[in-house]
Design a protein around this motif. Structure first.
Motif, short mmCIF file in Angstrom:
data_model
loop_
_atom_site.label_atom_id
_atom_site.label_comp_id
_atom_site.label_asym_id
_atom_site.label_seq_id
_atom_site.Cartn_x
_atom_site.Cartn_y
_atom_site.Cartn_z
N CYS A 190 -8.53 -5.57 -11.36
CA CYS A 190 -8.77 -5.95 -9.98
C CYS A 190 -7.51 -6.54 -9.35
O CYS A 190 -7.13 -6.18 -8.23
CB CYS A 190 -9.93 -6.94 -9.90
SG CYS A 190 -10.34 -7.50 -8.24
N ASN B 242 -4.91 -3.98 -8.41
CA ASN B 242 -5.23 -3.22 -7.21
C ASN B 242 -5.09 -4.04 -5.93
O ASN B 242 -5.28 -3.51 -4.83
CB ASN B 242 -6.65 -2.65 -7.32
CG ASN B 242 -6.71 -1.40 -8.17
OD1 ASN B 242 -6.23 -0.35 -7.80
ND2 ASN B 242 -7.27 -1.55 -9.37
N LYS B 243 -4.73 -5.32 -6.07
CA LYS B 243 -4.63 -6.20 -4.90
C LYS B 243 -3.35 -7.03 -4.93
O LYS B 243 -3.32 -8.16 -4.46
CB LYS B 243 -5.86 -7.10 -4.82
CG LYS B 243 -7.17 -6.33 -4.65
CD LYS B 243 -8.36 -7.26 -4.58
CE LYS B 243 -9.65 -6.47 -4.42
NZ LYS B 243 -9.68 -5.73 -3.14
N GLU C 122 -10.11 -13.14 -4.26
CA GLU C 122 -11.01 -12.02 -3.98
C GLU C 122 -11.66 -11.50 -5.25
O GLU C 122 -12.85 -11.15 -5.25
CB GLU C 122 -10.23 -10.90 -3.28
CG GLU C 122 -11.11 -9.79 -2.75
CD GLU C 122 -10.38 -8.86 -1.82
OE1 GLU C 122 -10.96 -7.81 -1.47
OE2 GLU C 122 -9.22 -9.16 -1.45
N CYS C 123 -10.90 -11.42 -6.33
CA CYS C 123 -11.46 -10.89 -7.58
C CYS C 123 -12.44 -11.85 -8.23
O CYS C 123 -13.40 -11.43 -8.88
CB CYS C 123 -10.33 -10.55 -8.55
SG CYS C 123 -9.25 -9.20 -7.99
N ASN D 84 -15.79 -4.39 -1.80
CA ASN D 84 -15.31 -5.08 -0.60
C ASN D 84 -16.47 -5.79 0.12
O ASN D 84 -17.58 -5.36 0.07
CB ASN D 84 -14.66 -4.08 0.36
CG ASN D 84 -13.38 -3.52 -0.25
OD1 ASN D 84 -12.69 -4.24 -0.98
ND2 ASN D 84 -13.07 -2.26 0.05
N ALA E 184 -5.37 -12.26 -4.22
CA ALA E 184 -6.07 -11.34 -5.11
C ALA E 184 -6.98 -12.09 -6.07
O ALA E 184 -8.11 -11.66 -6.35
CB ALA E 184 -5.05 -10.50 -5.89
N GLN F 113 0.81 -1.20 0.00
CA GLN F 113 0.00 0.00 0.00
C GLN F 113 0.85 1.25 0.00
O GLN F 113 0.49 2.27 -0.59
CB GLN F 113 -0.91 -0.01 1.24
CG GLN F 113 -1.94 1.10 1.25
CD GLN F 113 -3.02 0.89 0.21
OE1 GLN F 113 -3.26 -0.24 -0.21
NE2 GLN F 113 -3.66 1.96 -0.22
#
Length: 223
Positions: free
Chosen positions: A128, A131-132, A141-142, A223, A138, A3
């Motif tokens: 996506c 961004n992760k 999650e995507c 999220n 990732a 981050q």
């Protein structure tokens, strides 16, 4: 991507102009409206999965371009970057600018492009991932509730198929012979004139649809 590496909002506004904007006030740039010209745009985007600059251009240029789904715009993405490919037995090994994690991230992106036949869907899925941090978490999650997709992507990236796909993007990248990424060709040209024309056309579309921030938010994973 850690981050702490992501630029703040103010720096994004400044840095983005280095990639997709130019001063259109000089005679070097055509004055006609690109929106009405009927010109088609073929965008080729060369990048790597853990590059902050690649993330910047993917998030604020390539992703929104794909989300518009305009018939005059076609996009090809090449997840390889500043990397090297070596023979290893019957397969390949890779050395990437940001280490083995980036090589694996590039494979994940390559496998998404291979497995998702809808190009727009694949580009937005990889947005996506960008961004992760472009890792296994990732992918999970995507993919969210899309049964079997996350497993197929990870299985591909860990297999010889993933290596063959990454080698393919390496071969295609070598044809362009760029020195740094992100690198973009518009209709086969890397000139800022073409970049500016494309960006102006996009701005005309955005005035009729959504502004850039709203488009980016719309395609961002929830999220």
């Amino acid at each position: 991507m850690p981050q702490s590496q992501i630029p703040n909002e103010k720096s994004l506004d400044i840095d983005l102009k280095l990639y997709i904007d130019e001063d259109l006030s000089t005679e070097e740039y055509p004055s006609s409206s690109d929106e009405d010209s009927g010109e088609e745009y073929h965008i080729q985007f060369y990048y790597e999965s853990l590059s902050v600059k690649s993330w910047l251009v993917y998030t604020f240029f390539i992703g929104p371009l794909a989300a518009i789904q305009d018939s005059r715009i076609t996009i090809e993405t090449f997840p390889y970057g500043i990397a090297k490919t070596y023979r290893k037995g019957q397969g390949y090994k890779f050395k990437c600018e940001h280490g083995p994690e980036e090589c694996y991230g590039n494979k994940l992106h390559a496998c998404v492009l291979h497995l998702l036949q809808n190009k727009t869907e694949a580009i937005l899925f990889n947005l996506c991932l960008m961004n992760k941090q472009s890792n296994n978490a990732a992918v999970d999650e995507c993919a969210q509730e899309r049964y079997g997709l996350a497993g197929s992507i990870k299985e591909c990236a860990k297999s010889r198929l993933g290596s063959r796909l990454l080698k393919h993007y390496g071969d295609e990248s070598e044809k362009v012979d760029y020195e740094q990424v992100p690198y973009i060709l518009v209709n086969g040209e890397s000139s800022y004139v073409k970049m500016a024309q494309t960006n102006r056309y996009i701005n005309n579309i955005k005035k009729k649809l959504l502004n850039l921030r709203r488009i980016t938010e719309a395609v961002a994973p929830k999220n």
